[in-house]
Design a protein around this motif. Structure first.
Motif, PDB file in Angstrom:
ATOM      1  N   GLU A  11      26.806 -71.875  50.961  1.00 22.82           N
ATOM      2  CA  GLU A  11      27.529 -72.924  51.584  1.00 22.82           C
ATOM      3  C   GLU A  11      26.888 -73.946  51.107  1.00 22.82           C
ATOM      4  O   GLU A  11      25.700 -74.097  51.453  1.00 22.82           O
ATOM      5  CB  GLU A  11      27.537 -72.848  53.163  1.00 22.82           C
ATOM      6  CG  GLU A  11      27.624 -74.022  54.044  1.00 22.82           C
ATOM      7  CD  GLU A  11      29.273 -74.378  53.821  1.00 22.82           C
ATOM      8  OE1 GLU A  11      29.346 -75.683  53.065  1.00 22.82           O
ATOM      9  OE2 GLU A  11      30.024 -74.022  54.496  1.00 22.82           O
ATOM     10  N   ASP A  12      27.525 -74.921  50.511  1.00 22.69           N
ATOM     11  CA  ASP A  12      27.050 -76.206  49.895  1.00 22.69           C
ATOM     12  C   ASP A  12      26.607 -77.062  51.029  1.00 22.69           C
ATOM     13  O   ASP A  12      25.768 -78.188  50.870  1.00 22.69           O
ATOM     14  CB  ASP A  12      27.719 -76.796  48.838  1.00 22.69           C
ATOM     15  CG  ASP A  12      28.925 -77.298  49.179  1.00 22.69           C
ATOM     16  OD1 ASP A  12      29.624 -76.664  50.123  1.00 22.69           O
ATOM     17  OD2 ASP A  12      29.463 -78.065  48.570  1.00 22.69           O
ATOM     18  N   GLU A  13      27.362 -77.316  52.265  1.00 26.17           N
ATOM     19  CA  GLU A  13      26.976 -78.323  53.331  1.00 26.17           C
ATOM     20  C   GLU A  13      25.761 -77.838  54.130  1.00 26.17           C
ATOM     21  O   GLU A  13      25.986 -76.791  54.693  1.00 26.17           O
ATOM     22  CB  GLU A  13      28.129 -78.189  54.278  1.00 26.17           C
ATOM     23  CG  GLU A  13      29.299 -79.130  53.637  1.00 26.17           C
ATOM     24  CD  GLU A  13      29.160 -80.620  53.502  1.00 26.17           C
ATOM     25  OE1 GLU A  13      28.257 -81.242  54.109  1.00 26.17           O
ATOM     26  OE2 GLU A  13      29.786 -81.187  52.743  1.00 26.17           O
ATOM     27  N   LYS A  14      24.564 -78.410  53.881  1.00 24.59           N
ATOM     28  CA  LYS A  14      23.426 -77.809  54.521  1.00 24.59           C
ATOM     29  C   LYS A  14      23.526 -77.673  55.957  1.00 24.59           C
ATOM     30  O   LYS A  14      22.901 -76.789  56.539  1.00 24.59           O
ATOM     31  CB  LYS A  14      22.114 -78.548  53.953  1.00 24.59           C
ATOM     32  CG  LYS A  14      21.053 -77.792  53.989  1.00 24.59           C
ATOM     33  CD  LYS A  14      19.783 -78.579  53.323  1.00 24.59           C
ATOM     34  CE  LYS A  14      18.480 -77.961  53.353  1.00 24.59           C
ATOM     35  NZ  LYS A  14      17.416 -78.529  53.135  1.00 24.59           N
ATOM     36  N   SER A  36      24.585 -73.297  46.273  1.00 19.94           N
ATOM     37  CA  SER A  36      25.353 -73.376  45.161  1.00 19.94           C
ATOM     38  C   SER A  36      25.968 -72.020  44.805  1.00 19.94           C
ATOM     39  O   SER A  36      25.147 -70.774  45.488  1.00 19.94           O
ATOM     40  CB  SER A  36      24.570 -74.025  43.849  1.00 19.94           C
ATOM     41  OG  SER A  36      23.643 -72.962  43.483  1.00 19.94           O
ATOM     42  N   GLY A  37      26.810 -71.967  43.760  1.00 23.67           N
ATOM     43  CA  GLY A  37      27.254 -70.578  43.674  1.00 23.67           C
ATOM     44  C   GLY A  37      26.371 -69.862  42.747  1.00 23.67           C
ATOM     45  O   GLY A  37      26.172 -68.579  43.050  1.00 23.67           O
ATOM     46  N   LEU A  53      28.638 -64.487  53.679  1.00 23.19           N
ATOM     47  CA  LEU A  53      29.561 -65.486  54.329  1.00 23.19           C
ATOM     48  C   LEU A  53      29.451 -66.563  53.003  1.00 23.19           C
ATOM     49  O   LEU A  53      28.645 -67.155  52.808  1.00 23.19           O
ATOM     50  CB  LEU A  53      28.993 -66.232  55.866  1.00 23.19           C
ATOM     51  CG  LEU A  53      28.800 -65.372  56.738  1.00 23.19           C
ATOM     52  CD1 LEU A  53      27.886 -66.148  57.799  1.00 23.19           C
ATOM     53  CD2 LEU A  53      30.022 -65.111  57.392  1.00 23.19           C
ATOM     54  N   LEU A  54      30.823 -66.688  52.732  1.00 18.87           N
ATOM     55  CA  LEU A  54      30.965 -67.498  51.361  1.00 18.87           C
ATOM     56  C   LEU A  54      32.088 -68.500  51.804  1.00 18.87           C
ATOM     57  O   LEU A  54      33.192 -68.375  52.100  1.00 18.87           O
ATOM     58  CB  LEU A  54      31.684 -66.709  50.405  1.00 18.87           C
ATOM     59  CG  LEU A  54      32.058 -67.279  49.019  1.00 18.87           C
ATOM     60  CD1 LEU A  54      31.096 -67.863  48.265  1.00 18.87           C
ATOM     61  CD2 LEU A  54      33.087 -66.157  48.184  1.00 18.87           C
ATOM     62  N   ASP A  55      31.624 -70.008  51.406  1.00 15.12           N
ATOM     63  CA  ASP A  55      32.470 -70.919  51.511  1.00 15.12           C
ATOM     64  C   ASP A  55      33.072 -71.088  50.249  1.00 15.12           C
ATOM     65  O   ASP A  55      32.465 -70.922  49.012  1.00 15.12           O
ATOM     66  CB  ASP A  55      31.767 -72.286  51.555  1.00 15.12           C
ATOM     67  CG  ASP A  55      32.515 -73.630  51.686  1.00 15.12           C
ATOM     68  OD1 ASP A  55      33.786 -73.501  51.866  1.00 15.12           O
ATOM     69  OD2 ASP A  55      31.852 -74.851  51.374  1.00 15.12           O
ATOM     70  N   ASP A  60      29.646 -75.959  42.010  1.00 17.17           N
ATOM     71  CA  ASP A  60      29.542 -75.442  40.653  1.00 17.17           C
ATOM     72  C   ASP A  60      30.583 -74.186  40.367  1.00 17.17           C
ATOM     73  O   ASP A  60      30.707 -74.261  39.105  1.00 17.17           O
ATOM     74  CB  ASP A  60      28.050 -74.743  40.480  1.00 17.17           C
ATOM     75  CG  ASP A  60      27.533 -73.891  41.468  1.00 17.17           C
ATOM     76  OD1 ASP A  60      28.231 -73.778  42.628  1.00 17.17           O
ATOM     77  OD2 ASP A  60      26.364 -73.187  41.134  1.00 17.17           O
ATOM     78  N   ILE A  61      30.820 -73.420  41.040  1.00 16.00           N
ATOM     79  CA  ILE A  61      31.785 -72.337  40.652  1.00 16.00           C
ATOM     80  C   ILE A  61      32.718 -72.079  41.835  1.00 16.00           C
ATOM     81  O   ILE A  61      32.437 -72.176  42.967  1.00 16.00           O
ATOM     82  CB  ILE A  61      30.746 -70.846  40.685  1.00 16.00           C
ATOM     83  CG1 ILE A  61      29.591 -70.921  40.068  1.00 16.00           C
ATOM     84  CG2 ILE A  61      31.762 -69.838  40.175  1.00 16.00           C
ATOM     85  CD1 ILE A  61      29.031 -69.630  39.883  1.00 16.00           C
ATOM     86  N   TYR A  62      33.876 -71.881  41.326  1.00 15.08           N
ATOM     87  CA  TYR A  62      35.108 -71.511  42.392  1.00 15.08           C
ATOM     88  C   TYR A  62      34.657 -70.332  43.046  1.00 15.08           C
ATOM     89  O   TYR A  62      34.226 -69.346  42.712  1.00 15.08           O
ATOM     90  CB  TYR A  62      36.317 -71.093  41.789  1.00 15.08           C
ATOM     91  CG  TYR A  62      37.003 -72.492  41.075  1.00 15.08           C
ATOM     92  CD1 TYR A  62      37.607 -73.269  42.120  1.00 15.08           C
ATOM     93  CD2 TYR A  62      37.193 -72.386  39.785  1.00 15.08           C
ATOM     94  CE1 TYR A  62      37.796 -74.404  41.469  1.00 15.08           C
ATOM     95  CE2 TYR A  62      38.122 -73.906  39.140  1.00 15.08           C
ATOM     96  CZ  TYR A  62      38.470 -74.505  39.954  1.00 15.08           C
ATOM     97  OH  TYR A  62      39.065 -75.647  39.684  1.00 15.08           O
ATOM     98  N   GLY A  63      34.886 -70.343  44.469  1.00 16.66           N
ATOM     99  CA  GLY A  63      34.529 -69.307  45.334  1.00 16.66           C
ATOM    100  C   GLY A  63      35.360 -67.896  44.905  1.00 16.66           C
ATOM    101  O   GLY A  63      34.762 -66.921  45.204  1.00 16.66           O
ATOM    102  N   PHE A  64      36.314 -68.106  44.393  1.00 21.43           N
ATOM    103  CA  PHE A  64      37.325 -66.822  43.954  1.00 21.43           C
ATOM    104  C   PHE A  64      36.153 -66.261  42.797  1.00 21.43           C
ATOM    105  O   PHE A  64      36.556 -65.135  42.954  1.00 21.43           O
ATOM    106  CB  PHE A  64      38.550 -67.341  43.492  1.00 21.43           C
ATOM    107  CG  PHE A  64      39.402 -68.092  44.380  1.00 21.43           C
ATOM    108  CD1 PHE A  64      39.774 -67.360  45.635  1.00 21.43           C
ATOM    109  CD2 PHE A  64      39.977 -69.150  44.198  1.00 21.43           C
ATOM    110  CE1 PHE A  64      40.521 -67.961  46.700  1.00 21.43           C
ATOM    111  CE2 PHE A  64      40.880 -69.510  45.211  1.00 21.43           C
ATOM    112  CZ  PHE A  64      41.243 -69.167  46.250  1.00 21.43           C
ATOM    113  N   GLU A  65      35.557 -67.010  42.110  1.00 23.63           N
ATOM    114  CA  GLU A  65      35.151 -66.188  40.803  1.00 23.63           C
ATOM    115  C   GLU A  65      33.878 -65.580  41.317  1.00 23.63           C
ATOM    116  O   GLU A  65      33.555 -64.435  41.043  1.00 23.63           O
ATOM    117  CB  GLU A  65      34.434 -67.356  40.013  1.00 23.63           C
ATOM    118  CG  GLU A  65      34.422 -66.951  38.533  1.00 23.63           C
ATOM    119  CD  GLU A  65      33.961 -68.268  37.705  1.00 23.63           C
ATOM    120  OE1 GLU A  65      32.838 -68.152  37.003  1.00 23.63           O
ATOM    121  OE2 GLU A  65      34.714 -69.316  37.896  1.00 23.63           O
TER     122      GLU A  65
END
Lengths: 232, 242
Positions: A11-14, A36-37, A53-55, A60-65
């Protein structure tokens, strides 16, 4: 040695990552987080966490990837953290192999319930549970019995199959397409009308008030979710 | 977009920015008091401050959902995703979501035995119901449940939502549905109600339905009528501002 499940938060939001980590700590889970991804993928490979847990909206990378990469090399359950307005993203993530999703903003109870259901489902390969119980509702797949208030519920074959499928995945959302494929087969078209009619009939048989269900919930645009199994 | 629609949307945007600023001021104020005076506050006062921050944030969340709709309307980007939807599923999810936000809200819905499928944009309709529930919860008598009743005739399905507000709001609500929403909005809580209803009205009009209200002995009932038939004009999409 601490054997409590370890959860990786990507999750990029700290602030949100810290909030989630504190919920997890309170429930005795171990947690690590990546903002970051790329960092998330490295930690997923090195830690082999029990759950991720994935946002979806990483810088940097699409979550789907990330889902694709993790699922191609492991069976680590992934819960997607998503924004409310993107129903199509939720379906896409689930169809790509994510195990569940949770919508921002969420409370601690909701998050922990999703994690519990996901971990429980993941461990099911080693212990199978043939009885589903939630409040006054029971499904006993060994005896092929469905009871409401201790009374048998008369279901059609399809309705029974639907309830068994949802109860096997209790606590997790199941997309329309995955349900249709498992019940009607891969060649059924993607019109989910027949599924909705069956679900409406099921609600009339097992819910006290079909407009306020307590056993099977609708997730508009995504699918259905059965309440967690009280019988474990 | 015609001049009237532009005017309506501009009014709504002004109201949103004003209300969001007001709520944020409350949140900043409460959290500042908590941080600066923590040692002087009783446990009860601390709980009250945190509860008010939570209430304000919940209300703001719904405002943002509405704001997204208005922005899309202004950009002419809101094609309705019209599909056959089960009305009871939309109602049940709206109740579920509002209950997550306001755990002590009491909504009682009753649906006909026959399963009703209507052409609608389920997410917009869900937002409409959430708006009505929120208005009712925030400004009505919380000891009384919000009631939803569904009936249908040959052409329309009718949703009647009871206990939507208190006596003081009745006249304003009645005029709101009769008159042009493009006007100066009243102060205070009525503003939130009016804004939520403006969004509701736009959603219903986009579904070729009607929304009206009638005063009853115990409050006001909101009556929504949705057509059975397909509501879109074109196969691909229908612009919100038709």
């Amino acid at each position: 040695m601490n054997l409590n499940p370890q959860i990786l938060i990507i999750e990029d939001e700290k602030n949100i990552a810290m909030y989630i980590a504190s919920i997890l700590r309170g429930a005795s889970y171990r947690s690590e987080f990546a903002t970051s991804g790329i960092c998330g993928l490295n930690l997923a490979a090195s830690l082999c966490p029990d759950l991720i847990l994935l946002d979806l909206g990483l810088p940097d990378i699409y979550g789907f990837e990330i889902i694709e990469k993790i699922k191609s090399s492991s069976d680590i359950p992934i819960i997607v953290i998503s924004a409310r307005t993107k129903e199509s993203d939720k379906v896409k993530a689930l169809d790509m192999g994510a195990d569940d999703y949770i919508t921002k903003p969420f409370g601690s109870g909701e998050l922990l319930a999703r994690i519990r259901a996901c971990l429980r489902h993941h461990q099911k390969t080693t212990r199978s549970c043939t009885v589903y119980k939630h409040l006054n509702f029971t499904i006993d797949t060994d005896k092929r019995l469905v009871l409401l208030n201790e009374e048998p519920v008369h279901l059609t074959q399809i309705e029974y199959k639907l309830l068994c499928l949802l109860s096997e995945n209790a606590g997790k959302v199941m997309t329309y397409s995955s349900i249709i494929e498992k019940i009607w087969g891969p060649f059924m078209d993607d019109n989910n009308q027949i599924l909705r009619v069956n679900m409406a009939n099921i609600r009339r048989k097992i819910e006290e008030n079909p407009a306020q269900p307590v056993h099977v919930f609708t997730e508009i645009g995504v699918g259905y979710r059965m309440a967690e199994n009280d019988a474990g | 977009m015609n001049t009237k629609e532009k005017c309506e949307n501009n009014c709504l945007m002004r109201s949103f920015s004003h209300d969001i600023r007001s709520i944020l001021t409350g949140i900043i104020g409460s959290s500042t008091i908590y941080l600066e005076k923590k040692t002087m506050l009783t446990e009860e006062e601390k709980t009250s401050i945190i509860s008010s921050i939570l209430d304000d944030s919940s209300q703001m969340l719904n405002m943002f959902e509405n704001l997204l709709i208005v922005i899309k309307m202004m950009d002419g980007q809101l094609p309705l995703r019209i599909e056959m939807e089960s009305l009871e599923e939309v109602i049940s999810e709206a109740i579920y979501k509002i209950t997550l936000r306001y755990p002590d809200i009491v909504v009682k819905a009753s649906v006909p035995d026959k399963v009703l499928f209507l052409y609608m944009d389920a997410l917009l309709m869900e937002q409409l119901l959430i708006n009505l529930f929120e208005c009712s919860y925030l400004y009505s008598d919380r000891t009384k449940p919000i009631l939803i009743n569904i009936t249908n005739d040959e052409n329309y399905t009718e949703l009647r939502i009871s206990n939507v507000e208190t006596d003081e709001c009745r006249n304003m609500l009645a005029s709101e549905f009769k008159n042009n929403p493009c006007m100066e909005l009243p102060k205070g809580i009525l503003k939130c109600i009016r804004m939520n209803f403006c969004i509701c009205k736009k959603i219903i009009v986009a579904h070729k339905g009607t929304i009206s209200c009638i005063n009853t002995d115990i409050g006001t009932d909101i009556i929504i009528k949705l057509p059975f038939g397909e509501t879109r004009d074109e196969p691909e999409s229908t612009n919100f501002n038709h």
